[in-house]
Each structure stands twice: as structure tokens, then as C-alpha cells.
Design a protein around this motif. Structure first.
Motif, mmCIF file in Angstrom:
data_model
loop_
_atom_site.group_PDB
_atom_site.id
_atom_site.type_symbol
_atom_site.label_atom_id
_atom_site.label_comp_id
_atom_site.label_asym_id
_atom_site.label_seq_id
_atom_site.Cartn_x
_atom_site.Cartn_y
_atom_site.Cartn_z
ATOM 1 N N VAL A 275 0.837 -1.203 0.000
ATOM 2 C CA VAL A 275 0.000 0.000 0.000
ATOM 3 C C VAL A 275 0.872 1.253 0.000
ATOM 4 N N GLU A 276 1.899 1.254 0.838
ATOM 5 C CA GLU A 276 2.803 2.409 0.900
ATOM 6 C C GLU A 276 3.504 2.619 -0.433
ATOM 7 N N ARG A 277 3.907 1.545 -1.063
ATOM 8 C CA ARG A 277 4.601 1.634 -2.349
ATOM 9 C C ARG A 277 3.692 2.246 -3.422
ATOM 10 N N ASN A 278 2.445 1.801 -3.470
ATOM 11 C CA ASN A 278 1.501 2.329 -4.468
ATOM 12 C C ASN A 278 1.176 3.796 -4.220
ATOM 13 N N LEU A 279 1.007 4.166 -2.955
ATOM 14 C CA LEU A 279 0.718 5.559 -2.633
ATOM 15 C C LEU A 279 1.894 6.465 -2.968
ATOM 16 N N MET A 280 3.108 6.004 -2.694
ATOM 17 C CA MET A 280 4.284 6.802 -3.029
ATOM 18 C C MET A 280 4.394 7.010 -4.534
ATOM 19 N N PHE A 281 4.036 6.004 -5.303
ATOM 20 C CA PHE A 281 4.072 6.127 -6.760
ATOM 21 C C PHE A 281 3.105 7.207 -7.229
ATOM 22 N N ILE A 282 1.899 7.183 -6.681
ATOM 23 C CA ILE A 282 0.888 8.173 -7.085
ATOM 24 C C ILE A 282 1.305 9.579 -6.660
ATOM 25 N N ILE A 283 1.769 9.718 -5.420
ATOM 26 C CA ILE A 283 2.137 11.044 -4.897
ATOM 27 C C ILE A 283 3.306 11.634 -5.668
ATOM 28 N N LEU A 284 4.319 10.825 -5.922
ATOM 29 C CA LEU A 284 5.507 11.344 -6.603
ATOM 30 C C LEU A 284 5.254 11.608 -8.079
ATOM 31 N N THR A 285 4.253 10.946 -8.662
ATOM 32 C CA THR A 285 3.886 11.250 -10.048
ATOM 33 C C THR A 285 3.364 12.674 -10.163
ATOM 34 N N LEU A 286 2.806 13.206 -9.082
ATOM 35 C CA LEU A 286 2.312 14.583 -9.096
ATOM 36 C C LEU A 286 3.444 15.581 -9.321
ATOM 37 N N ILE A 287 4.673 15.228 -8.911
ATOM 38 C CA ILE A 287 5.820 16.112 -9.164
ATOM 39 C C ILE A 287 6.024 16.271 -10.664
ATOM 40 N N ILE A 288 5.915 15.166 -11.394
ATOM 41 C CA ILE A 288 6.057 15.218 -12.847
ATOM 42 C C ILE A 288 4.906 16.015 -13.454
ATOM 43 N N LEU A 289 3.706 15.863 -12.895
ATOM 44 C CA LEU A 289 2.550 16.603 -13.403
ATOM 45 C C LEU A 289 2.746 18.103 -13.227
ATOM 46 N N VAL A 290 3.275 18.517 -12.084
ATOM 47 C CA VAL A 290 3.536 19.942 -11.852
ATOM 48 C C VAL A 290 4.550 20.473 -12.860
ATOM 49 N N ALA A 291 5.586 19.679 -13.129
ATOM 50 C CA ALA A 291 6.582 20.093 -14.117
ATOM 51 C C ALA A 291 5.960 20.190 -15.503
ATOM 52 N N ALA A 292 5.032 19.284 -15.815
ATOM 53 C CA ALA A 292 4.349 19.352 -17.108
ATOM 54 C C ALA A 292 3.494 20.606 -17.211
ATOM 55 N N LEU A 293 2.893 21.038 -16.106
ATOM 56 C CA LEU A 293 2.119 22.288 -16.117
ATOM 57 C C LEU A 293 3.022 23.486 -16.391
#
Length: 422
Positions: A275-293
Motif C-alpha cells: 500500500v505504501e509503495r503504491n501511494l508513493m508512486f501516485i504522490i511522486l507522479t504529481l511532481i512530474i505533473l507539476v513540471a508538465a504544467l
């Protein structure tokens, strides 16, 4: 440029214009800063995601290896009667397809005491031959050895337990068990001193600070289990196939037994890790999303700044699709280079993660990866090919999607309006 040339997608002209817009000029310095921020954002986002996922994969793999390296994939315990025929049972179990080997043992909790201190511990009685089957123990000896272990009345300690007690190989440790001899005054604790024959280090602090190995016959005598085994551990070729092997083992034994596998015994722990691994993947993907913005905002500002240039290109024969592709290439180039740079950075960090941890710990004079909290003695990292490729695809896809709206705005720009006030 002819109109027909402009119809071909991704021509040399479009690439040339895209990379020209990527080069900074003095009056476009602010746009250039946003482009650089987008690049570093994607690079750090991809690198962070790769590093964190690799560390979590390594953490899970190391824990799984340590847990299954000293505990059987299946543990068989008696129900109707004691395991007095454990040798025959081991032979029948090892005859099942998919079983590597089986180990009978006697186990009990005790208080270990020496001149340096005392600590609770778990004594496991096993034969020398069986201990040497456990590579995680027999090949991790720091002091002494397991040679002639059955013929000598001695014990083997984990390294952290040895430090707690302040002993080394050759010293004596007093073991105190609450289940001793039965007397008219009740059950008297059993107290006996044993010489330390070996000190091992598994690399998992919980085990190194808890386990004591003792020859099987001596453990049977010490825990009043003469001629009996507490349980039998079964090691299989494929740990994930324990469910399929279990019925065959029950049939081979031909008696009532209680069987648990490693998944059942550690289900809460490994489920929490997943569960922790999956949540970390989702949360850290937001960093890439911010950079894409940031790519979107940078391209929109570039489109507004280059309005007259776009209008001139349109009047020279460039099509709307050609203009759109120019700005798509501009934004996608930032995302692609940032993604590849992030992959390279993540790869370098993962390959040197333990050296980096030690350096940072030395610089800050702090313990960044305490064995008491994380069970392991070093920081592991294991890059998964499929997972890493998924991170790269997500980063490239988000970077590409970020270019669509600004590129569409550039393509729909009216040349007349753009040139009216020039």
C-alpha cells in the motif's frame, strides 16, 4: 518553403524552428527560465520516482530474503500428538515435488545473561547439517564456526545480541528458561551456561538481536522435548507456489497437522509495504505533473511572444498543422530531455545509494537509516525494469499532453490580428 513541403509532418523546417525557439535570447529570458524550471522539474520528478520505487523494491526484497532465509516457507506444527517421528516426516516431506528441504527444530523463549548485560532471546535447536542449509546463517559467521556444532555443547548468537550481552566467541552465556524441572514447590526455572561457538550476522537487526542456535539434542534436553520436535520448517523451490504444494505435503504426512505459510504469517507487514509503495508512486507522479504544467505555461507565453513570427510563417505558406507541430516539438523536447536526464540521475543514485547514505550521514552526523527502525543494516535499492519503463512512459506522456493546448492556440492564431499592430 512550399505549401506541399509544409504538409509533410515533422519536416526539417519544423524541427529547425522548434529548436530555434528553445534557444534563449535576452528579451525571452523569462520564458527561458520557465523552460529550465520545467526541465529540472521533470528531471527531479522522474529521478525521485525511480529512486523511491527502487528503494522500496529493494527494501521488500531484502526483507523477504531475510525473513524467508531463516524462517521456512511453510511451518508444520502438531495437532493430535507430538512430532516424535519427525525424521520420518522430514523424509516424506522432502519427497514431494517442489520441496527443497525440510528442517525439524525445537524452539523456546529464554532470558540470556552475561557479564555485559541480559536480553530476551529465541533459542532454536537445529542440527549442524540443517543449519548449514541456511546460507543466510552459515555463510554469515563473524566469529567462530559451526563445525562440529552437534558434538559440542555450545550456542551461536546473532551479532547484535552478542554486543548487547558483551560477549564474543569463546565466552559463556547463561540461559534462563521459565519452563524447567518440576519440583514439589512448583516448576523451577532452568539455568544453564553455554559457551559461544559462533557469532553470525544476518543483516536484519530483529533477527541478529534475537536468535540463538543450539544443537538439536541439547535443545530437546533443555526444553524438556526429549525425542520430539516443536515444528518442521519446509523450504520450497518457488515461495510463491506454497499454496499449490501444501495439499501434496498434507497428503504425504497422512496425519492431522497445522500448516501456515509465509504469506499468512507476514500478510499485514507485506500488505502495508505494498500500500505504501503504491501511494508513493501516485504522490511522486504529481511532481512530474507539476513540471508538465510548467511546460504549458512556458509554451503559452512563448506563443504570445511569437505571435508576429507565427503570423509571418502563416503568410509564407506554413499550415496550421505545421505551426502546431513546431510548438509540440518545442515542449516535447523539454519533456524528453528532462525525462532522460532524470533516468540517468536516478540510475546513478540507485547504483550508489549506500555510499550516498553513508556520505550524507557523515556530513550531517546523523543516522539516516537506523537498523532498529528499518530492520536492515544497509539501504537497499533494486530497480525494476517494468516499473522504470512505466515511469518514463508516464513522464513522456504527460510532457506530450502538456504541449497540445499551447500548440493548438498557436495553430489557431489569426495572422491578420497578429500583424495588425506590428
Amino acid at each position: 518553403m512550399s505549401a506541399s513541403e509544409g504538409q509533410r509532418p515533422f519536416t526539417l523546417f519544423e524541427w529547425m524552428m522548434a529548436f530555434r525557439y528553445l534557444r534563449s535570447r535576452r528579451r525571452e529570458a523569462f520564458i527561458s527560465i520557465i523552460s529550465w524550471l520545467s526541465f529540472f522539474g521533470i528531471m527531479l520528478g522522474v529521478a525521485t520516482l525511480i529512486i523511491v520505487m527502487a528503494v522500496m523494491n529493494g527494501f521488500r526484497t531484502e526483507l523477504l530474503d531475510k525473513i524467508l532465509g531463516i524462517n521456512g516457507h511453510l511451518v508444520i506444527q502438531p495437532i493430535d500428538k507430538d512430532f516424535t517421528d519427525y525424521k520420518d516426516m522430514v523424509t516424506r516431506i522432502e519427497g514431494v515435488d517442489g520441496v527443497s528441504f525440510a528442517i525439524p527444530f525445537v524452539e523456546g523463549q529464554i532470558l540470556a545473561s552475561a557479564a555485559g548485560g541480559s536480553s530476551g532471546a529465541l533459542v532454536r535447536g537445529m542440527t549442524e547439517a540443517d543449519i548449514k542449509k541456511l546460507n543466510l546463517v552459515s555463510q554469515k559467521v563473524l566469529q567462530g564456526s559451526f563445525d562440529d556444532f552437534d558434538d559440542q555443547e555450545g550456542i551461536a548468537l546473532g551479532s547484535r545480541l552478542a554486543r548487547t550481552l558483551g560477549v564474543v566467541a569463546g565466552d559463556s552465556v547463561k540461559l534462563i528458561s521459565p519452563n524447567g524441572a518440576v519440583t514439589p514447590m512448583g516448576v523451577a526455572p532452568r539455568i544453564k551456561a553455554y559457551p559461544v561457538k559462533a557469532v553470525f550476522e544476518i543483516g536484519m537487526s530483529e533477527y541478529d538481536g534475537t536468535f540463538i542456535f543450539m544443537p538439536l539434542e541439547h535443545a530437546q534436553t533443555y526444553f524438556n522435548h526429549d525425542g520430539k520436535a516443536s515444528a518442521i520448517e519446509v523450504y520450497v523451490d518457488d515461495p510463491d507456489a506454497v499454496g499449490a504444494i501444501r495439499p501434496a505435503i498434507e497428503e504425504a504426512l497422512g496425519r492431522q497437522v497445522y500448516i501456515t505459510d509465509w504469506r499468512f504469517r507476514n500478510v499485514t507487514f507485506f500488505s502495508a509495504l505494498e500500500v505504501e509503495r503504491n501511494l508513493m508512486f501516485i504522490i511522486l507522479t504529481l511532481i512530474i505533473l507539476v513540471a508538465a504544467l510548467n511546460i504549458i505555461s512556458g509554451l503559452i507565453m512563448l506563443v504570445k511572444d511569437k505571435g508576429s513570427d507565427i503570423a509571418i510563417l502563416r503568410t509564407m505558406g506554413a499550415t496550421r498543422s505545421s505551426i502546431m507541430r513546431i510548438f509540440m516539438i518545442t515542449g516535447a523536447a523539454i519533456g524528453f530531455v528532462g525525462t532522460m536526464a532524470g533516468f540517468a540521475l536516478g540510475l546513478v543514485v540507485c547504483l550508489n545509494i549506500e555510499s550516498i547514505r553513508q556520505f550524507v550521514s557523515w556530513i550531517t552526523s546523523t543516522e539516516l537509516f537506523s537498523p532498529e527502525l528499518y530492520f536492515l543494516s544497509k539501504l537497499p535499492a533494486e530497480m525494476n525494469f517494468t516499473e522504470t519503463v512505466s515511469v518514463l512512459i508516464i513522464a513522456l506522456l504527460l510532457s506530450f499532453l502538456a504541449t497540445l493546448y499551447p500548440a493548438w492556440r498557436a495553430a489557431t492564431l489569426d495572422p491578420v490580428e497578429a500583424l495588425r499592430y506590428e
